[in-house]
Motif scaffolding. Structure first.
Motif, PDB file in Angstrom:
ATOM      1  N   GLY A 194       0.800  -1.223   0.000  1.00  0.00           N
ATOM      2  CA  GLY A 194       0.000   0.000   0.000  1.00  0.00           C
ATOM      3  C   GLY A 194       0.830   1.269   0.000  1.00  0.00           C
ATOM      4  N   ALA A 195       2.161   1.140   0.066  1.00  0.00           N
ATOM      5  CA  ALA A 195       3.026   2.323   0.113  1.00  0.00           C
ATOM      6  C   ALA A 195       3.483   2.739  -1.286  1.00  0.00           C
ATOM      7  N   VAL A 196       3.818   4.026  -1.415  1.00  0.00           N
ATOM      8  CA  VAL A 196       4.477   4.520  -2.626  1.00  0.00           C
ATOM      9  C   VAL A 196       5.953   4.121  -2.565  1.00  0.00           C
ATOM     10  N   TYR A 197       6.560   4.383  -1.426  1.00  0.00           N
ATOM     11  CA  TYR A 197       7.897   3.852  -1.190  1.00  0.00           C
ATOM     12  C   TYR A 197       8.086   3.541   0.286  1.00  0.00           C
ATOM     13  N   SER A 198       9.070   2.702   0.596  1.00  0.00           N
ATOM     14  CA  SER A 198       9.448   2.413   1.980  1.00  0.00           C
ATOM     15  C   SER A 198      10.941   2.675   2.133  1.00  0.00           C
ATOM     16  N   ASN A 199      11.303   3.392   3.196  1.00  0.00           N
ATOM     17  CA  ASN A 199      12.711   3.517   3.577  1.00  0.00           C
ATOM     18  C   ASN A 199      12.990   2.525   4.694  1.00  0.00           C
ATOM     19  N   SER A 200      14.203   2.000   4.731  1.00  0.00           N
ATOM     20  CA  SER A 200      14.485   1.008   5.780  1.00  0.00           C
ATOM     21  C   SER A 200      15.884   1.138   6.339  1.00  0.00           C
ATOM     22  N   LEU A 201      16.063   0.543   7.502  1.00  0.00           N
ATOM     23  CA  LEU A 201      17.386   0.292   8.055  1.00  0.00           C
ATOM     24  C   LEU A 201      17.619  -1.207   7.970  1.00  0.00           C
TER      25      LEU A 201
ATOM     26  N   THR B  28      11.179   0.460   9.370  1.00  0.00           N
ATOM     27  CA  THR B  28      10.817   1.101   8.104  1.00  0.00           C
ATOM     28  C   THR B  28       9.996   2.363   8.328  1.00  0.00           C
ATOM     29  N   THR B  29      10.082   3.272   7.368  1.00  0.00           N
ATOM     30  CA  THR B  29       9.145   4.396   7.278  1.00  0.00           C
ATOM     31  C   THR B  29       8.568   4.359   5.864  1.00  0.00           C
ATOM     32  N   HIS B  30       7.266   4.600   5.773  1.00  0.00           N
ATOM     33  CA  HIS B  30       6.583   4.467   4.482  1.00  0.00           C
ATOM     34  C   HIS B  30       5.919   5.762   4.036  1.00  0.00           C
ATOM     35  N   LEU B  31       6.151   6.143   2.801  1.00  0.00           N
ATOM     36  CA  LEU B  31       5.336   7.184   2.167  1.00  0.00           C
ATOM     37  C   LEU B  31       4.127   6.466   1.580  1.00  0.00           C
ATOM     38  N   LEU B  32       2.960   6.723   2.142  1.00  0.00           N
ATOM     39  CA  LEU B  32       1.754   6.059   1.640  1.00  0.00           C
ATOM     40  C   LEU B  32       1.143   6.836   0.479  1.00  0.00           C
ATOM     41  N   GLY B  33       1.643   8.046   0.276  1.00  0.00           N
ATOM     42  CA  GLY B  33       1.119   8.864  -0.811  1.00  0.00           C
ATOM     43  C   GLY B  33      -0.352   9.168  -0.575  1.00  0.00           C
ATOM     44  N   GLN B  34      -1.139   9.016  -1.646  1.00  0.00           N
ATOM     45  CA  GLN B  34      -2.582   9.259  -1.509  1.00  0.00           C
ATOM     46  C   GLN B  34      -3.370   7.952  -1.625  1.00  0.00           C
ATOM     47  N   ASN B  35      -2.661   6.826  -1.551  1.00  0.00           N
ATOM     48  CA  ASN B  35      -3.352   5.535  -1.705  1.00  0.00           C
ATOM     49  C   ASN B  35      -4.444   5.340  -0.662  1.00  0.00           C
ATOM     50  N   PHE B  36      -4.102   5.596   0.582  1.00  0.00           N
ATOM     51  CA  PHE B  36      -5.104   5.416   1.638  1.00  0.00           C
ATOM     52  C   PHE B  36      -6.066   6.595   1.690  1.00  0.00           C
ATOM     53  N   SER B  37      -5.576   7.811   1.444  1.00  0.00           N
ATOM     54  CA  SER B  37      -6.489   8.961   1.541  1.00  0.00           C
ATOM     55  C   SER B  37      -7.588   8.846   0.486  1.00  0.00           C
ATOM     56  N   LYS B  38      -7.257   8.227  -0.662  1.00  0.00           N
ATOM     57  CA  LYS B  38      -8.302   8.005  -1.668  1.00  0.00           C
ATOM     58  C   LYS B  38      -9.242   6.872  -1.240  1.00  0.00           C
TER      59      LYS B  38
END
Lengths: 498, 498
Positions: free
Chosen positions: B226-233, B247-257
């Motif tokens: 569901g993420a646009v991208y994920s950053n990780s260690l 991890t940190t995730h940019l969810l973008g507008q996937n969930f907001s839509k």
């Protein structure tokens, strides 16, 4: 602490001078059951979730919980308790190991029966409380008297599918709590702890929440399922119904026998251990709201208030230079008050009047107003949320005045609640007197023969339940209030209850 | 901090001079998969629970978690995040609202289907993560750009029925974590936060756990559902397998839509919000144990060690007067070291040798020994757990030496782990080179064309997975390592993984 801004639709309400959307429309005195949910929702403490009885605790309420958590956790650790974490899911067979306990809980248990599309071989309970899962490990860890006492606590949520009509904080199907589970070599040590922990709980209610409590022993009918005895704190709510604030339980050897928790004593003899459990929940937040709130909304005791002081600058659109000076003073004051949880409301889109209502609804203990005239005289106006009393203070003295006033508000709230409680305890000499007291929304104090029978009679004929048997007893003379003819042994409280 | 005493049966082992019950019987270098569970169990970090994959976190591990929690929570609050609590149970229909997300999680979900003997109309998921239940409320709270950013976090447990062979901390079906869920008006703000939070996470790993990490972007194949991208260690474990640290995730507008989370911007235009989620779990404790531990047991970095210093008095049964003086000195020293988490082991039933082994198993960073000769010279012996190096210190200098040594141990553990990581990253120019690197338990660094196809080929042919694409990139020249003929775009890491 950053506070969420008011949603647009509420701002629109303000523009049309219609306060009703933001303000509380029910009167606490006349319609408590409508007033209470309005306050906690409009003050942004809770939101209803999609599953009935499982509510969302918003930051404004969660930060109250964090203050209380921090106090309790520190006290527990000081007394030698350690934190741990035990699993959420308990196999049905384990939950069934102690007979009284499972009888008490099984109707309320939420069961996990499958994962993905696969059925579990055995149902798993979501913990309604963790006695069984914890004691299953305790038996492995305890061998000798040297392993005792073992005193563990966990902070978690529990699920109990009870309450046909859930009420946020007060009667919910999921709630947050801490549960302490301790093991001792002797009954005496275990008993002592049930009082020590109850005292810590009483401090949280009285010193933090400013809520006075009634300390005592539950009757056998009302004690925890599986306990030898339960001690409790009881509180009378403004609607005339009593509520159990929290409990500590002497479990005796009931669980140690069911779970085979034994130790070798100093003489090398095998003994069953003595156990306690005790818990404090988010219900306490709801009790505090109910006790102190008024028709304008929340009234928060300073020690648990997420925001203790709000600074509201009084600005005029035709005085930009003065506005800038007022804001400068306000910002300096915020910095000056750094040991206090302070908020400066700089929002431009709302009028001072709107902001006054908003922060009153949120229950912030003190409001500092700074307008053009205050600026001129180097004064500010400080307004108490609890009494509405205003006073003027020189800018140079604000910090000292604020600290004094916060202490005063805390004391005043406690004293007011204490008076309400004291005025609500009424002696009753017969069942009919008891009925009239509890019907009047008060607590009946009666002399009782200690029989379950007379206790049950009260419930049947008045709907009231016993709260507890106070630790501090008066001299008991004469017979049981209930007309059974038996000698009275104890003073006990009855009231209509949650 | 009070430490549980050793159970009787272990004491018995000591008496027969047989260390094996207490000590670790597997060698870390040769038999990591046996060494690891022995260490965490014998050092009393975990206990296996009755449900496979759901472990008990004992006080010795939980207090490590409390240190890390306190650090993260403070950093989050500094950056403007607030804590809240959302329900454990999520209706199935809500979980199904975002398509990619539900595909990622539904096989792992544990379902609640009944309470008492009553079936629920709809299955309820135990939260595997809280995007859906949180965003269902967010849509109600967000109206205008003034309501943004909304940045909430919760500390809780989650359940994911994955892993055929669970490993405590590293691969469990229930684990503790924090999950941050934030909403912004713009993509830029959201993106910025995914890096800021990752930096906080990296500080927890590197500064507290002394575990160096690889920061980067997950590939599309490996990102969060569901993420646009994920950053990780990413971290390399001593057994040559990499593990995702957090991890940190940019969810973008996937969930907001999917959840209709919109706001009116400054121009009054309706916009979909931009969202992130990010989490840090108790897996980190297991990683720390694996990185630093040795054949004697745990080696804890001082900053997270529940006990930083243990004082062991060396007593002789024929010297009662001297013993008393040694104990007096030890007790004074404990008081003197009050800013440090210090334990004095006064237990009479165990020999000094037994105690040395016991506290080494527990990974306590420094041991102070005080014997008759030390007393005479007014010296003590300080022993480092990480290197075993002993030094003598005058009693008057103990505090200053201890503080210095704790810092040295922390640095040394980090540097050692950093060297291991650096030595384990090997450039590979072809698929066969990559295979030989990962088969050797190292991380292959390769230049890659960014196609899913070449990534999948690695997995198929070597069993290795991509870790992440480092934020710090070298100059990229030439073609993709994999022989596809396409131009290389990014350097990326591959390794065998957990």
């Amino acid at each position: 602490m950053v506070v969420r801004k008011i949603p647009e639709e509420k701002a629109a309400g303000e523009k049309s001078n219609n306060k009703s959307e933001l303000g509380i429309t029910a009167r606490k005195e006349f319609d408590f059951s409508e007033w209470y949910p309005q306050v906690i929702q409009k003050a942004e403490m809770i939101e209803y979730g999609p599953v009935s009885g499982c509510m969302i605790i918003r930051p404004y309420a969660y930060s109250v919980w964090e203050v209380v958590q921090s106090f309790l956790d520190t006290q527990f650790k000081k007394s030698g308790v350690q934190n741990a974490y035990f699993p959420l899911l308990i196999p049905e067979s384990l939950l069934r190991k102690e007979q009284e306990h499972v009888k008490g809980f099984s109707p309320e248990v939420a069961w996990v029966t499958e994962h993905g599309d696969t059925k579990f071989e055995e149902r798993l309970a979501i913990r309604p409380t963790s006695e069984t899962i914890m004691y299953d490990s305790y038996k492995k860890w305890i061998r000798s008297y040297r392993d005792l006492p073992l005193r563990l606590n966990q902070w978690c949520s529990v699920v109990r599918w009870e309450f046909k009509h859930p009420v946020p904080f007060l009667r919910t199907r999921e709630f947050l709590w801490q549960e302490g589970h301790t093991v001792f070599a002797t009954k005496e040590e275990a008993m002592k702890e049930t009082f020590e922990i109850l005292d810590i709980y009483a401090r949280a209610y009285e010193e933090l929440y400013a809520v006075p409590v009634l300390k005592g022993r539950k009757t056998d009918t009302e004690k925890f399922a599986g306990a030898v005895y339960s001690n409790s704190l009881e509180i009378l709510m403004p609607n005339g119904r009593a509520i159990q604030g929290c409990t500590t339980h002497l479990l005796g050897q009931n669980f140690s026998k069911a779970f085979d928790i034994t130790f070798l004593d100093k003489e090398g003899k095998k003994q069953y251990a003595w156990q306690n459990s005790w818990g404090f929940t988010t219900r306490s937040i709801g009790i505090m709201v109910a006790i102190h709130g008024d028709d304008k909304g929340l009234v928060l005791p300073p020690r648990i208030a997420p925001i203790q002081v709000v600074i509201v600058p009084i600005l005029f659109s035709n005085k930009p230079t003065i506005n800038e000076k007022i804001l400068e003073l306000a910002r300096d004051m915020k910095k000056e008050l750094k040991t206090i949880r302070v908020e400066l409301d700089e929002r431009e889109e709302y009028s001072p009047g709107f902001k006054f209502n908003y922060w009153e609804l949120k229950g912030v203990p003190l409001r500092i107003e700074i307008g053009p005239k205050d600026l001129e005289k180097s004064h500010v106006v400080i307004v108490r949320r609890d009494t509405g009393v205003k006073e003027s203070a020189p800018v140079s003295e604000v910090t000292i005045r604020v600290i004094k006033l916060l202490a005063d508000v805390q004391d005043n709230l406690y004293n007011k609640a204490k008076k309400f409680l004291n005025d609500s305890i009424v002696k009753a000499g017969s069942l009919s007197e008891l009925k009239s007291v509890v019907d009047d929304g008060k607590i009946a104090s009666v002399h009782w023969c200690e029989s379950n029978e007379c206790e049950a009679k009260v419930k049947d004929e008045t709907g009231a339940k016993s709260l507890n048997i106070p630790f501090k007893q008066p001299d008991i003379k004469g017979n049981c209030f209930c007309g059974c003819g038996r000698k009275a042994e104890k003073m006990i409280y009855f009231a209509k209850s949650y």
